[in-house]
Design an enzyme around this catalytic site. Sequence first.
Site, PDB file in Angstrom:
ATOM      1  N   MET A  67      19.997  20.261  19.737  1.00 62.56           N
ATOM      2  CA  MET A  67      20.871  19.295  20.395  1.00 62.56           C
ATOM      3  C   MET A  67      22.214  19.186  19.675  1.00 62.56           C
ATOM      4  SD  MET A  67      21.202  17.433  23.031  1.00 62.56           S
ATOM      5  CE  MET A  67      19.674  16.807  23.752  1.00 62.56           C
ATOM      6  N   LYS A  76      -0.226  -9.188  -4.951  1.00 63.24           N
ATOM      7  CA  LYS A  76      -1.596  -8.811  -5.317  1.00 63.24           C
ATOM      8  C   LYS A  76      -2.448 -10.014  -5.700  1.00 63.24           C
ATOM      9  CE  LYS A  76      -4.255  -5.527  -8.067  1.00 63.24           C
ATOM     10  NZ  LYS A  76      -4.210  -4.272  -8.839  1.00 63.24           N
ATOM     11  N   GLU A 122       3.225   7.456   4.400  1.00 61.68           N
ATOM     12  CA  GLU A 122       3.341   6.126   5.026  1.00 61.68           C
ATOM     13  C   GLU A 122       4.195   6.159   6.297  1.00 61.68           C
ATOM     14  OE1 GLU A 122       2.620   5.253   0.597  1.00 61.68           O
ATOM     15  OE2 GLU A 122       3.932   6.606   1.736  1.00 61.68           O
ATOM     16  N   PHE A 162       7.093  -2.790 -12.025  1.00 62.97           N
ATOM     17  CA  PHE A 162       6.753  -1.446 -11.560  1.00 62.97           C
ATOM     18  C   PHE A 162       6.387  -1.477 -10.081  1.00 62.97           C
ATOM     19  CE2 PHE A 162       3.454   1.875 -10.891  1.00 62.97           C
ATOM     20  CZ  PHE A 162       4.276   2.992 -11.038  1.00 62.97           C
ATOM     21  N   GLN A 163       7.034  -0.633  -9.297  1.00 61.26           N
ATOM     22  CA  GLN A 163       6.833  -0.509  -7.856  1.00 61.26           C
ATOM     23  C   GLN A 163       7.091  -1.828  -7.117  1.00 61.26           C
ATOM     24  OE1 GLN A 163       3.075   1.516  -7.026  1.00 61.26           O
ATOM     25  NE2 GLN A 163       4.144   3.488  -7.151  1.00 61.26           N
TER      26      GLN A 163
END
Length: 552
Positions: A465, A164, A52, A114-115
């Site tokens: 760097m 959802k 993602e 969940f999630q």
Amino acid sequence: MKKLKGCQIIVECLIEQGVDCVFGYPGGQIIDTFDALYLASDRIKQVLTSHEQGAAHAADGYARASGKPGVVIATSGPGATNLVTGIANAYMDSVPMVAITGNVPVPLLGRDSFQEVDIAGITMPITKHNYIVKDVTKLADTVREAFEIAMSGRRGPVLIDVPKDVQQAVCDFEPKTPENHVLPPLKKNEIENAAAMINASRRPYIMTGGGCISSGASESIVRFAEKLGAPVCSSVMGLGSFPSSHPLFAGLVGMHGNAAVAKTLPECDLLITLGARFSDRVAQDRKAFMKQAKILHIDIDDAEIDKNIRSDAHLKGDVKTALEALLPLLAPTSESGWAKKVSELKAAHPFRPAGKKLDPRKIIESVRRNSMPDTKIATDVGQHQMWVAQSYGFERPRTFLTSGGLGTMGFGLGAAIGAAFASGSRPVLFTGDGSFHMNMNELATSVKYGAGVKIFLFNNNVLGMVRQWQTLFYGKRYSSTVLDLPTDYEALAKAFGAKSMTITKNDEIESVVKEALGTKDTVLINCVIESDDMVLPMIPPGKAMNDIIEEL
């Protein structure tokens, strides 16, 4: 008017807003929207990335390359939180993006389902606005409003979180034609004050920032600079807004900017700052910055006026609109000595080679010689980024895609893929071995979709760097910056289906660059440079321009 599911409304609104491509990764709480995308695949393309974060950077790169908002879609929980770095990156660099996330059904919100995660709360400080849509009847207007916010004023990311059950709910949908974005009006007194200040100046200097590119102001800036006979410097985000080949272009300003800029900027009597925010990489010692000169700040964002550096006058508005209003009020320059002095100093202070056996600057210059002026050049973050900013010589806006404000290692490959979809061309990525290992999984995405990204990997086996700072300021205590990576880049490229090449010395550069750029394939070019190659010049952190280090 017709009845559609919420997921279908999302897709129809995206198409309505002119979106032709979305980046993302599916999951349980966004599966309905991905199903709707599948059913509309003849009208909108979906790009499946490897992660993602890569999708968010791809949407960002798409927006930078095209000027249109990038769209990224992910599921709830870890899918949503994996977008956070990409959203923050877009926020810091004022990149228009719309992020759409799924979430658990409304009755399960707040129950540690969940999630489930409060992505709206998490992203509140790094978005222009965000939404949780709990009523499907408000979904279409929310999506439309999100695009309006992302593209209006100072651009930036907006997030829409859609549970959802809202994606599955049905309601009436009526298509609408997007309205044109209205620019804020300029104030007459601010225009007149700015013109008077400019006309009174004898040694004006123009500094361009990222707002010049967002505004599409490049042609106006050229006419403005030529009328004033004023030298032009650019922040990292402003590169490409003024042609590097123009005789008035002085170069990059800031910590790793051109020495000529550092030496002449303190001699100007007026600094005209266009769409830039005086970051700490430009105005490091804020108390000493430009004390000898007046400052005119032109910016669309009220919050940036006098935030870091106090201006003597400001003009709030779109840069292009402001310059077009100012141009008729300005007297043409009658002096050429000021610009000539800056040009002569620039010629007297060229960038020195950065390496002996293999010079990174020579690779960058070869890529430029063998590429078209509109080739999209992406970078990750580190020494390679600054070498590119210093040496590439950008001629056109929207050709330099880099993480300026957040400094996100791992940004470049996703951004290059996004640029490929935006432009239909094969971008170039300059990266370091540290940055590349953060998101190298997107190599598979470039190969799968035929993006044809040419990856010049500056391989010094260190975090260059940070090591440079450790060398200069930390007594050469190289804590956690020696990578000692066992990666076989040729085998890695083959495993992902890409081609591989290697450059180890200067006389190999031209032939390898031509071969790499001449193929349609994704190519990983392993450029083996020295661990102690440095980016110079450098103004030490917190110091003034006259403290610039040109050589060691």
